[in-house]
Design an enzyme around this catalytic site. Structure first.
Site, PDB file in Angstrom:
ATOM      1  N   GLU A 191      43.675  37.609  34.616  1.00 11.46           N
ATOM      2  CA  GLU A 191      42.373  37.362  35.246  1.00 11.46           C
ATOM      3  C   GLU A 191      41.631  36.206  34.586  1.00 11.46           C
ATOM      4  OE1 GLU A 191      41.205  41.773  36.996  1.00 11.46           O
ATOM      5  OE2 GLU A 191      40.246  41.101  35.151  1.00 11.46           O
ATOM      6  N   GLU A 395      47.531  44.060  40.027  1.00 11.10           N
ATOM      7  CA  GLU A 395      46.613  45.201  39.978  1.00 11.10           C
ATOM      8  C   GLU A 395      46.028  45.432  41.357  1.00 11.10           C
ATOM      9  OE1 GLU A 395      43.484  45.293  37.068  1.00 11.10           O
ATOM     10  OE2 GLU A 395      44.722  44.319  35.533  1.00 11.10           O
TER      11      GLU A 395
END
Length: 506
Positions: A191, A395
């Protein structure tokens, strides 16, 4: 445990099969509908799962410092995966996972972030990886999951300093050398966009640097550091990718990826201004990192808006970053509506990432919204805008409150997973080169910034129990059945009956 899991899974599948008349046949799918080799798995991260923060030579990461200095819930113990990894791998095997995503704690493997290797940290990761491989589970490893060593932060400022590129590359070299015979999928940075915005623009996540008054930020400059760190992340990734290709790829045959938090943006209204603002949001959140990785430079709108505050790639750096990612890791949970704002002054009085975007973003709640079309939309956007690179969804999952009784019967999570995996299948059938899907998370974890109030796990962890007992939720049985080749289902009649049977069987 395996016999109980199989028995309950059988009940789940029988009940769902009996209720399928209530669902359109086009919505029913199975694992066999996905391309051969498509990876299905689940994930955790080191700080959220391992615990043992001061054992066997591990030293603090920026997470330890950030949370303890603010007296927040922390991952000192978490799930105690450091000691319970064999038990957890057994659960993974019983569930039927094909792949498992986890991260390595940089400060456990190399205590100070550079220099000598911590032998006990090295042995732990070797043991864990070997345990996965022994059970037929493919390791997918992330090198940096928000948690660089505090020593490097104190020494030279961590990611705001280009010195970290050399140290991160040396750390990756150790990982490739020691684990690469068993690990074929590496993600350098987790991320990258949100790590940078949270840690250096907003200051609400480690290392907590910003220019905003009243946010406990002792250091930082939100106007410049956000972009400096993003730049250094890309250069570090490119350096690691180059190292792997030159030294390891021919021998180990693996691949190197880079992951981004991916919101799906829609305009608040049908106005031209809001549509343009939505394009700008995509450029700032995704294009910021993807355009250099695919095309070699930042989006035009960012260079024009940010000006001299945005670092510039040299010609050599541009060539190194371009094409350095073998795949893109997509992390997706939420949608957001976008409204254009002519003037958006920063709260700090100086321009920052949010004011540079020049728009208002309303993010839908992760708890309540199920928008599988958004997953399909993100994959289509990446396909159309960035040349259809290989994608792994690293995810995706459903958060619920930490209530053990409710968690055991987590029907909303089943509905969520059923819808989103189905959306991935639609995107694949529409030409997206998506190659894997990982549920977040395999078990309840310490959730970053939310502590133990909410959970994403397929397995519950009783954090009040000294032994941290793991128990399968209804979603674990559903996912296990899917992984073992059964058709999905969804009908309220079957779910209601399933609750009763699950309780009596347990």
């Amino acid at each position: 445990m395996e016999e109980v899991l199989s028995f309950i899974t059988m009940i789940v599948l029988l009940l769902l099969a009996s209720s399928r008349f209530g669902k359109c046949s086009s919505d029913v799918y199975s694992r066999s509908d996905f391309p051969e080799g498509f990876a299905f798995g689940a994930g955790i991260s080191a700080y959220q799962w391992e615990g043992a923060v001061d054992e066997d030579g591990r030293k603090p990461s920026v997470w330890d410092t950030f949370l303890h200095s603010r007296k927040m819930d922390n991952g000192d113990i978490a799930c105690d995966g450091y000691h319970k990894y064999k038990e957890d791998v057994q659960l993974m095997a019983e569930t039927g996972l094909h792949a498992f995503r986890f991260s390595i704690s940089w400060s456990r493997l190399i205590s100070n972030g550079r220099g000598s290797i911590n032998p006990k940290g090295l042995q732990f990761y070797k043991n864990f990886i070997q345990e996965l491989v022994k059970h037929g589970i493919e390791p997918h490893v992330t090198l940096h999951h928000y948690d660089h060593p505090q020593y490097l932060e104190d020494d030279y400022g961590g990611w705001i300093n280009r010195k970290i590129i050399k140290d991160f590359t040396a750390y990756a070299d150790v990982c490739f050398r020691e684990f690469g015979n068993h690990v074929k999928f590496w993600t350098t940075i987790n991320e990258a966009n949100i790590f940078t915005i949270g840690g250096y623009n907003d200051g609400n996540s480690p290392p907590g640097r910003c220019s905003f008054p009243g946010r406990s930020c002792l250091l930082g400059n939100s106007s410049t550091e956000t972009y400096i760190v993003g730049h250094n992340l890309l250069l570090a990734h490119a350096s690691v990718s180059r190292l792997y290709k030159q030294k390891y790829k021919d021998i180990q045959g693996g691949s190197i990826g880079f992951s981004l938090f991916s919101m799906y943006f829609t305009p608040s209204t049908s106005s031209t201004d809001d549509k343009i603002a939505t394009e700008r949001a995509n450029d700032f959140y995704l294009g910021w990192m993807l355009e250099p990785l695919i095309y070699g430079d930042y989006p035009d709108v960012m260079r024009k808006t940010i000006g001299s505050r945005l670092p510039v790639f040299s010609e050599e750096e541009s060539e190194q970053v371009k094409g350095s990612s073998d795949f893109i890791g997509v992390i997706h949970y939420v949608t957001a509506s976008v409204k254009n704002i002519d003037i958006n002054p920063s709260l700090s009085g100086i321009p920052d990432f949010n004011s540079d975007m020049g728009q208002s973003i309303n993010i839908a709640s992760m708890r309540s919204v199920v928008s599988p079309w958004a997953m399909e939309g993100i994959l289509e956007y990446i396909k159309q805008s960035y040349g259809n690179p290989p994608v792994y969804i690293l995810e995706n999952g459903k958060t619920m409150t930490q209530d053990l009784d409710l968690q055991q019967k987590d029907t909303p999570r089943i509905e969520y997973l059923d819808a989103y995996i189905g959306a991935v299948l639609k995107a694949v059938r529409n030409g997206s080169d998506t190659r894997g899907y990982f549920v977040w998370s395999f078990m309840d974890l310490y959730e970053l910034l939310d502590g133990y109030k909410s959970t994403f796990g397929l397995y519950s962890v009783n954090f009040s129990d000294p032994h941290l007992k793991r128990s399968p939720k209804l979603s674990a049985h559903w996912y296990s059945g899917f992984l073992k080749g059964k058709n999905t289902f969804l009908a309220s009649q079957g779910i209601t009956q399933l609750h009763s049977n699950f309780s009596s069987s347990s």
